[in-house]
Design a protein around this motif. Structure first.
Motif, mmCIF file in Angstrom:
data_model
loop_
_atom_site.group_PDB
_atom_site.id
_atom_site.type_symbol
_atom_site.label_atom_id
_atom_site.label_comp_id
_atom_site.label_asym_id
_atom_site.label_seq_id
_atom_site.Cartn_x
_atom_site.Cartn_y
_atom_site.Cartn_z
ATOM 1 N N ASP A 9 0.814 -1.219 0.000
ATOM 2 C CA ASP A 9 0.000 0.000 0.000
ATOM 3 C C ASP A 9 0.849 1.272 0.000
ATOM 4 O OD1 ASP A 9 0.833 -0.726 2.555
ATOM 5 O OD2 ASP A 9 -0.831 0.286 3.554
ATOM 6 N N THR A 10 1.983 1.252 0.707
ATOM 7 C CA THR A 10 2.843 2.444 0.771
ATOM 8 C C THR A 10 4.025 2.367 -0.192
ATOM 9 O OG1 THR A 10 4.158 1.482 2.575
ATOM 10 C CG2 THR A 10 2.242 2.828 3.187
ATOM 11 N N LYS A 11 4.181 1.216 -0.838
ATOM 12 C CA LYS A 11 5.295 0.983 -1.773
ATOM 13 C C LYS A 11 6.645 1.200 -1.094
ATOM 14 C CE LYS A 11 2.530 2.200 -5.826
ATOM 15 N NZ LYS A 11 2.385 3.062 -7.022
ATOM 16 N N LYS A 12 6.728 0.776 0.159
ATOM 17 C CA LYS A 12 7.970 0.898 0.923
ATOM 18 C C LYS A 12 8.482 -0.482 1.294
ATOM 19 C CE LYS A 12 7.105 5.459 2.942
ATOM 20 N NZ LYS A 12 6.972 6.245 4.207
ATOM 21 N N THR A 13 9.800 -0.589 1.345
ATOM 22 C CA THR A 13 10.453 -1.836 1.736
ATOM 23 C C THR A 13 11.343 -1.570 2.943
ATOM 24 O OG1 THR A 13 10.448 -2.644 -0.541
ATOM 25 C CG2 THR A 13 11.974 -3.691 0.979
ATOM 26 N N THR A 14 11.325 -2.487 3.896
ATOM 27 C CA THR A 14 12.116 -2.313 5.111
ATOM 28 C C THR A 14 12.545 -3.682 5.629
ATOM 29 O OG1 THR A 14 12.085 -1.415 7.374
ATOM 30 C CG2 THR A 14 10.042 -2.351 6.540
ATOM 31 N N ASN A 15 13.512 -3.680 6.531
ATOM 32 C CA ASN A 15 13.896 -4.933 7.191
ATOM 33 C C ASN A 15 13.566 -4.891 8.678
ATOM 34 O OD1 ASN A 15 15.786 -3.143 8.119
ATOM 35 N ND2 ASN A 15 17.580 -4.363 7.566
ATOM 36 N N HIS A 64 -1.838 -2.731 7.595
ATOM 37 C CA HIS A 64 -1.748 -2.673 6.134
ATOM 38 C C HIS A 64 -2.698 -3.699 5.504
ATOM 39 C CE1 HIS A 64 1.900 -0.156 6.305
ATOM 40 N NE2 HIS A 64 2.177 -0.868 7.386
ATOM 41 N N PRO A 65 -3.311 -3.360 4.378
ATOM 42 C CA PRO A 65 -4.228 -4.301 3.729
ATOM 43 C C PRO A 65 -3.539 -5.591 3.289
ATOM 44 C CG PRO A 65 -4.475 -2.091 2.821
ATOM 45 C CD PRO A 65 -3.259 -2.066 3.684
ATOM 46 N N TYR A 66 -2.290 -5.425 2.792
ATOM 47 C CA TYR A 66 -1.621 -6.577 2.158
ATOM 48 C C TYR A 66 -0.126 -6.284 2.081
ATOM 49 C CZ TYR A 66 -0.027 -9.198 -2.040
ATOM 50 O OH TYR A 66 0.668 -9.978 -2.929
ATOM 51 N N TYR A 67 0.683 -7.191 2.611
ATOM 52 C CA TYR A 67 2.127 -7.048 2.438
ATOM 53 C C TYR A 67 2.802 -8.403 2.492
ATOM 54 C CZ TYR A 67 2.584 -7.056 7.627
ATOM 55 O OH TYR A 67 2.542 -7.346 8.972
ATOM 56 N N THR A 68 4.036 -8.443 2.042
ATOM 57 C CA THR A 68 4.770 -9.713 1.987
ATOM 58 C C THR A 68 6.044 -9.623 2.830
ATOM 59 O OG1 THR A 68 6.004 -9.075 0.001
ATOM 60 C CG2 THR A 68 3.902 -10.221 -0.324
ATOM 61 N N ILE A 69 6.449 -10.773 3.359
ATOM 62 C CA ILE A 69 7.667 -10.879 4.160
ATOM 63 C C ILE A 69 8.493 -12.033 3.597
ATOM 64 C CG2 ILE A 69 8.619 -11.259 6.469
ATOM 65 C CD1 ILE A 69 5.776 -10.513 7.539
ATOM 66 N N SER A 70 9.721 -11.736 3.228
ATOM 67 C CA SER A 70 10.628 -12.768 2.722
ATOM 68 C C SER A 70 11.768 -12.949 3.710
ATOM 69 C CB SER A 70 11.191 -12.384 1.345
ATOM 70 O OG SER A 70 10.139 -12.244 0.412
#
Length: 389
Positions: free
Chosen positions: A279-285, A307-313
């Motif tokens: 949703d915010t187009k941000k990436t963080t660790n 957040h509505p939807y995000y991924t964690i790798s």
């Protein structure tokens, strides 16, 4: 005689004046309700406000439409926050112990009343989950339903207060999950065993603490057959936290809280993750938005927001991919789960309006975990709407 007539005239005029004032107030508030846009989110209560429901024959017959209309009217009433504060201020002078569904309890705790779903709603929940699960017979399905503080901390309630039986509802729901092949995760025994040893719920907020979430994670660990071995230490990040129940009720007596996070110990083999917020187009660790500790709702340190939807790798050896469908109780538990999955896709149905089937297909999901607190799950129908699409 003339004096008596004057008194009658005065009383009649007074009644007319009061009636006119009442009509003007009703008309004014009604006009405001049309002119002021519906509030979508309450910063005071940190929750989504009920929106105007769509009418359907089924929801009307089952009684859900009437309940939604009542909730909508309560949430969107003009000057709602100010009226709550005024009412609470007057209640305090009368030693009132309940305000807006929040009970003033022992040791500075504010405890939210328990709300139970209707039987038709429980049936609809289980039917939606079963229909979704049946589309993916080769995936593993789990459901963690967390009890709220009014269940685990009954001893803190005033002696005159008796809440609805959340345990009966949870027992029946877990039995229903077993009958459709979804493995339940029930953290109640772990929480009750530790309720006198650790603070498991905040005094002025509706969430469980990170300590409670960790105990629930250990139960999840066993049920899901996880294998990671990480040790944590508690770190205090905020010593003056005041949460949503204080705002919602207007009570000022609840004691402020300490916010804690669980940080991996130096000798632990904890692998950092890459979090991509769509949703915010941000990436963080980092799972922690430390800047939010300065905001009104410091609890949003956990993930920054729902957040509505995000991924964690996470660079683990595991080939398991988890779909986590959740409410805000999951936010402080998510960091523990990352060490056993190559990827976690996090979806909050209250805000997500995409195609859940596409996620299942595109992300190679092997496991699905639903994680809700019992109160939110009993009162929110967004999960059904998402799964039934």
């Amino acid at each position: 005689m003339k004096k008596g007539n004057n008194n009658k005239t005065y009383k009649l005029n007074s009644k007319k004046t009061l009636s006119l004032i009442f009509l003007v107030m009703v008309f004014g508030l009604s006009l405001l309700s049309f002119l002021i846009p519906d509030q979508k989110f309450s910063e005071e209560e940190n929750r989504v406000m009920t929106q105007k429901p769509d009418f359907s024959k089924n929801t009307y017959i089952e009684g859900r439409f009437q309940n939604k209309i009542e909730a909508y009217a309560n949430d969107q009433f003009p000057m709602r926050n100010s009226l709550i504060k005024w009412k609470t201020a007057s209640d305090l002078t009368l030693d009132i112990i309940e305000s807006n569904g929040v009970i003033k309890s022992k040791d500075g705790y504010l405890i939210e009343k328990i709300v139970l779903p209707t039987k038709s709603q429980v049936h609809a929940d289980l039917a939606s989950i079963k229909a979704f699960k049946d589309k993916y017979p080769d995936r593993n399905f789990y459901f963690l339903l967390a009890p709220t503080s009014g269940n685990i901390m009954k001893d803190k309630l005033p002696s005159s207060v008796k809440l609805d039986d959340q345990n009966k509802y949870m027992d029946d729901f877990f039995a229903g999950l077993n009958s459709i092949g979804v493995q339940p995760v029930d953290p109640r025994k772990s929480l009750l065993k530790n309720v006198d040893k650790q603070q498991l719920y905040y005094r002025t907020d509706h969430h469980w603490t990170t300590s409670a979430a960790y105990l629930a994670y250990l139960d999840t660990y066993k049920t899901m057959g996880l294998t990671s071995d990480v040790s944590y230490k508690k770190l205090s990040v905020h010593r003056n936290f005041r949460g949503t129940l204080a705002s919602k009720s207007g009570f000022t007596n609840g004691k402020n809280d300490e916010l804690q996070i669980y940080w991996p110990k130096k000798n632990s083999d904890y692998k950092d993750s890459i979090i991509n917020f769509v949703d915010t187009k941000k990436t963080t660790n980092s799972f922690y938005a430390f800047d939010n500790l300065q905001k009104k709702d410091a609890y949003t340190i956990f993930g920054g927001w729902n957040h509505p939807y995000y991924t964690i790798s996470t660079p683990t050896k595991s080939n398991r991919h988890l779909l986590l469908i959740k409410d805000s109780y999951a936010n402080c538990m998510i960091p523990f789960l990352t060490q056993d999955f190559r990827e976690i896709v996090v979806v909050d149905p209250r805000y997500y309006f995409g195609d859940i089937k596409k996620i299942m297909a595109d992300e190679g999901i092997t496991d699905v975990l639903f994680l809700y607190n019992a109160l939110t799950f009993a009162t929110d129908e967004s999960l059904n709407l998402m799964l039934d699409e």
